[in-house]
Design a protein around this motif. Structure first.
Motif, mmCIF file in Angstrom:
data_model
loop_
_atom_site.group_PDB
_atom_site.id
_atom_site.type_symbol
_atom_site.label_atom_id
_atom_site.label_comp_id
_atom_site.label_asym_id
_atom_site.label_seq_id
_atom_site.Cartn_x
_atom_site.Cartn_y
_atom_site.Cartn_z
ATOM 1 N N SER A 108 0.827 -1.198 0.000
ATOM 2 C CA SER A 108 0.000 0.000 0.000
ATOM 3 C C SER A 108 0.872 1.263 0.000
ATOM 4 N N PHE A 109 1.949 1.239 0.751
ATOM 5 C CA PHE A 109 2.883 2.366 0.799
ATOM 6 C C PHE A 109 3.513 2.607 -0.579
ATOM 7 N N LEU A 118 3.322 5.938 -2.961
ATOM 8 C CA LEU A 118 4.468 6.657 -3.533
ATOM 9 C C LEU A 118 4.277 6.879 -5.029
ATOM 10 N N ILE A 119 3.793 5.846 -5.711
ATOM 11 C CA ILE A 119 3.544 5.973 -7.155
ATOM 12 C C ILE A 119 2.486 7.046 -7.399
ATOM 13 N N GLU A 120 1.371 6.923 -6.712
ATOM 14 C CA GLU A 120 0.256 7.850 -6.919
ATOM 15 C C GLU A 120 0.610 9.282 -6.550
ATOM 16 N N GLY A 121 1.510 9.436 -5.578
ATOM 17 C CA GLY A 121 1.906 10.773 -5.139
ATOM 18 C C GLY A 121 3.021 11.391 -5.961
ATOM 19 N N LYS A 150 12.619 8.317 4.340
ATOM 20 C CA LYS A 150 12.556 7.942 5.759
ATOM 21 C C LYS A 150 11.323 8.458 6.499
ATOM 22 N N ASN A 151 11.068 9.746 6.464
ATOM 23 C CA ASN A 151 9.947 10.293 7.240
ATOM 24 C C ASN A 151 8.601 9.755 6.763
ATOM 25 N N ASP A 152 8.412 9.682 5.449
ATOM 26 C CA ASP A 152 7.167 9.114 4.911
ATOM 27 C C ASP A 152 7.010 7.658 5.350
ATOM 28 N N PHE A 153 8.102 6.907 5.280
ATOM 29 C CA PHE A 153 8.094 5.492 5.642
ATOM 30 C C PHE A 153 7.706 5.325 7.111
ATOM 31 N N LEU A 154 8.394 6.045 7.993
ATOM 32 C CA LEU A 154 8.121 5.932 9.430
ATOM 33 C C LEU A 154 6.678 6.308 9.739
ATOM 34 N N LEU A 190 6.096 2.184 -13.992
ATOM 35 C CA LEU A 190 5.323 2.299 -12.753
ATOM 36 C C LEU A 190 3.943 1.667 -12.906
ATOM 37 N N GLU A 191 3.333 1.810 -14.074
ATOM 38 C CA GLU A 191 2.034 1.170 -14.316
ATOM 39 C C GLU A 191 2.157 -0.350 -14.242
#
Length: 153
Positions: free
Chosen positions: A33-34, A38-41, A139-143, A52-53
């Motif tokens: 899901s993460f 990342l792809i969608e963002g 890192k911050n997004d992941f955490l 990516l598709e």
């Protein structure tokens, strides 16, 4: 590649997730899901939209209910399809090859993790290590994203 503070943050998060009873399968789904997020963002703009598709379609499959718990053959077919893609792009497009490795992680389950016996309690560190090769500022997004799993337990 990772500094001591980063290592401590990942290990601390892993401990929190284990204490909360988050399973390996839940972590794997959260990772899939993460990656979709990342792809969608647009965070992975260094990878072509076509590639990516292609990986998005695999992530959709990884998120299918019940796949990690019961469909060994189908999971195996995804591994067999993804590893040649990773190998093909290893030298041609290393960033994409690293992302393919991230997607491959989304088809492992708790049984696989226990069988492989890496010495780590969860695959969280591997998830972070692979995506950091694709998106160094992750890192911050992941955490934050994985801390969200604590709210769902």
């Amino acid at each position: 590649m990772s500094d001591q503070k980063e290592i401590e943050e990942i290990e601390s998060l892993e401990a929190e997730l284990l204490t909360a009873g988050v399973s390996i399968n839940q972590l794997v789904r959260r990772y899939a899901s993460f990656l979709r997020r990342l792809i969608e963002g647009g965070a992975l703009s260094g990878i072509s939209s076509e590639k990516l598709e292609m990986m998005s379609s695999y992530l959709d499959k990884a998120l299918m209910p019940g796949l990690l718990e019961s469909d060994e053959e189908q999971r195996k077919s995804f591994f067999l399809a993804l590893w040649p893609i990773e190998r093909k792009y290893r030298d041609l497009d290393p960033v994409f090859a690293n992302f393919v490795r991230c997607v491959i992680c989304c088809f492992g389950n708790e049984e696989d993790w226990e069988r492989d016996d890496t010495g780590e309690d969860t695959p969280l560190w591997y998830f972070f290590f692979y995506i950091k090769k694709v998106y160094p500022e992750v890192k911050n997004d992941f955490l934050q994203y994985f801390k969200g799993a604590l709210d769902k337990v």
